[in-house]
Design a protein around this motif. Structure first.
Motif, short mmCIF file in Angstrom:
data_model
loop_
_atom_site.label_atom_id
_atom_site.label_comp_id
_atom_site.label_asym_id
_atom_site.label_seq_id
_atom_site.Cartn_x
_atom_site.Cartn_y
_atom_site.Cartn_z
N VAL A 22 -146.44 36.04 8.65
CA VAL A 22 -145.43 36.07 7.60
C VAL A 22 -145.64 34.92 6.62
N ASN A 23 -145.92 33.73 7.12
CA ASN A 23 -146.15 32.59 6.24
C ASN A 23 -147.39 32.80 5.35
N ARG A 24 -148.45 33.38 5.91
CA ARG A 24 -149.64 33.68 5.11
C ARG A 24 -149.32 34.67 3.98
N LYS A 25 -148.56 35.70 4.31
CA LYS A 25 -148.21 36.72 3.31
C LYS A 25 -147.31 36.13 2.23
N SER A 33 -150.36 31.93 -6.65
CA SER A 33 -151.39 32.69 -5.96
C SER A 33 -151.65 34.01 -6.67
N LEU A 34 -150.59 34.67 -7.12
CA LEU A 34 -150.77 35.93 -7.85
C LEU A 34 -151.51 35.71 -9.16
N ALA A 35 -151.21 34.61 -9.85
CA ALA A 35 -151.91 34.31 -11.10
C ALA A 35 -153.38 34.03 -10.83
N ALA A 36 -153.68 33.31 -9.76
CA ALA A 36 -155.07 33.03 -9.42
C ALA A 36 -155.82 34.31 -9.06
N GLN A 37 -155.16 35.19 -8.32
CA GLN A 37 -155.80 36.47 -7.97
C GLN A 37 -156.05 37.30 -9.21
#
Length: 114
Positions: A22-25, A33-37
């Motif tokens: 859960v913490n990883r997700k 993280s979404l911007a980096a992806q």
């Protein structure tokens, strides 16, 4: 007694495993993280597009050379230079000026001023 210890250990391990997942997700779904992806995907798409454009250009140069050889046309010394227009070259040799086609007047032309 052994049975209780086994299930207690299995439950604790499952809890640790689930918490870690859960913490990883959650970290994957943060805005940073979404911007980096998204940036990584955009860069990857740009590289693929560049490779495609280079492949198309290479194919164009190869095909132009094939057609030029078949038609007996000279190719430029440097492939980066633009190809000379053969109509103008032929017109200069014969002394005639190249004629330009004009479109006939069409009353249905939507681009004219009214």
């Amino acid at each position: 007694m052994f049975r209780r210890t086994f299930w207690f250990t299995a439950g604790a391990a499952a809890g640790v495993w689930a918490t870690t997942k859960v913490n990883r997700k959650i970290k994957q779904l943060t805005p940073e993280s979404l911007a980096a992806q998204a940036a990584d995907k955009a860069i990857e798409a740009g590289h693929k597009l560049k490779d495609f454009a280079l492949d198309v250009r290479e194919g164009m140069v190869r095909r132009e050379a094939e057609l030029g050889g078949a038609l007996g046309l000279r190719t430029p010394v440097d492939p980066e230079l633009p190809v000379t227009r053969h109509i103008a070259v032929e017109a200069a040799r014969t002394g005639r000026t190249p004629t330009h086609r004009t479109l006939p007047y069409n009353s249905d032309n939507r681009n004219e001023d009214h």
